[in-house]
Enzyme design. Sequence first.
Site, PDB file in Angstrom:
ATOM      1  N   ARG A 119       0.850  -1.188   0.000  1.00  0.00           N
ATOM      2  CA  ARG A 119       0.000   0.000   0.000  1.00  0.00           C
ATOM      3  C   ARG A 119       0.885   1.236   0.000  1.00  0.00           C
ATOM      4  O   ARG A 119       2.021   1.219   0.415  1.00  0.00           O
ATOM      5  CB  ARG A 119      -0.915  -0.014   1.233  1.00  0.00           C
ATOM      6  CG  ARG A 119      -1.985  -1.095   1.142  1.00  0.00           C
ATOM      7  CD  ARG A 119      -2.786  -1.232   2.418  1.00  0.00           C
ATOM      8  NE  ARG A 119      -3.444   0.007   2.777  1.00  0.00           N
ATOM      9  CZ  ARG A 119      -3.269   0.637   3.938  1.00  0.00           C
ATOM     10  NH1 ARG A 119      -2.479   0.137   4.845  1.00  0.00           N
ATOM     11  NH2 ARG A 119      -3.890   1.766   4.176  1.00  0.00           N
ATOM     12  N   LYS A 184       3.870  -7.419  11.655  1.00  0.00           N
ATOM     13  CA  LYS A 184       3.083  -7.660  10.437  1.00  0.00           C
ATOM     14  C   LYS A 184       3.280  -9.084   9.911  1.00  0.00           C
ATOM     15  O   LYS A 184       4.390  -9.521   9.638  1.00  0.00           O
ATOM     16  CB  LYS A 184       3.467  -6.640   9.363  1.00  0.00           C
ATOM     17  CG  LYS A 184       2.548  -6.671   8.171  1.00  0.00           C
ATOM     18  CD  LYS A 184       2.284  -5.298   7.655  1.00  0.00           C
ATOM     19  CE  LYS A 184       1.674  -5.310   6.282  1.00  0.00           C
ATOM     20  NZ  LYS A 184       1.413  -3.977   5.785  1.00  0.00           N
ATOM     21  N   ARG A 315      -0.412   6.055  19.522  1.00  0.00           N
ATOM     22  CA  ARG A 315       0.326   7.147  20.169  1.00  0.00           C
ATOM     23  C   ARG A 315       1.002   6.630  21.426  1.00  0.00           C
ATOM     24  O   ARG A 315       0.380   5.906  22.202  1.00  0.00           O
ATOM     25  CB  ARG A 315      -0.647   8.259  20.512  1.00  0.00           C
ATOM     26  CG  ARG A 315       0.018   9.561  20.756  1.00  0.00           C
ATOM     27  CD  ARG A 315      -0.962  10.671  20.796  1.00  0.00           C
ATOM     28  NE  ARG A 315      -2.142  10.319  21.614  1.00  0.00           N
ATOM     29  CZ  ARG A 315      -3.155  11.160  21.797  1.00  0.00           C
ATOM     30  NH1 ARG A 315      -3.155  12.333  21.246  1.00  0.00           N
ATOM     31  NH2 ARG A 315      -4.163  10.812  22.536  1.00  0.00           N
TER      32      ARG A 315
END
Length: 317
Positions: A119, A184, A315
């Site tokens: 992507r 991932k 975050r």
Amino acid sequence: MNPITLVSLLSDGNFHSGSELGRALGVSRTAVWKSLSLLSGFGLEVESVKGRGYRLSRPIELLDQDRIMAGIDPDKKDGLSLHLAPEVDSTNTAVSNIERSGERYTVLLAEKQTAGRGRRGRQWVSPFGQNLYISVRFDLQGGPEALAGLSLVAGLAVADALQFLSIPELALKWPNDVLAEGRKLAGILVELQGEATTGWTVVVGVGLNHSMEADQSELIDQPWTSLAEYSDCGRNKCAAALITSLVLKFDEFQLAGFGPFRERWMAFDFFSGKSVQLLDGSLSGQAGGVDAAGNLLIETVAGTKTVNAGEVSVRAG
Ligand code: BTN
């Protein structure tokens, strides 16, 4: 000589003499030797030991049309055409060039991609025989609304196919990264052809790290993992499970869109309840799941915001 035939003879990881290979392939030992030297082009390392012969430094399970077809749910085989290729630029591109013969789903798997795409213009590292690179092409009726949530559904299909393998902390990071323990494991690239008025031809590409070698790390800019760390599910069995799950979900999606998948997707939601921010800094707050169109919801001081594109990060603090 097709180098894949040679790889399949060597794929068991045992030593094979030059004359044995020559006999099996119906060629001379010199021809065998020449072909062996081509295998380094596939990134395969061949060991040669005097008196014993040749072997792959690492055995591989090559993709096998019959084994994959045998593993696909019989209900999902109708209307599916399965293609295998040793090497393509990108399976997403190559599947688009396969001529249709009346099937609903055209599926292409390759052993290697020379220009695998991720992507946002990233490359997808795609060495020979180590992972799964799968693209599925199908048609979707309707305008832009018909596409809402499709990429999330593809991610859910991958997570569902893997969830019986006891992978720890299997999760979906919006919109569709598949993670294990925060690293991932698989990525999905949805590409479209067509127009809002006439419907779409959709290509869903799935890259699943299966048994990627550590030396690929320097090419990858994020924490990653491979299925082989957690499971001994072979590449063919795994490919069949993925294809079955993808086709099952796409059938359902065509009937009812993303809505019915929403709760199931949120059961894998990596961001759920976490403090998140858009990478461009434009928004931050607490992740609150997804809506019925697959948009990410972020609770901010100014109320709930809907995000339909963009990179989101967790975050710190
Ligand atoms: C991502 O960036 O997370 C998406 C990765 C998608 C990779 C797959 S591998 C099969 C298909 N062919 C490609 O070129 N890309 C997708």
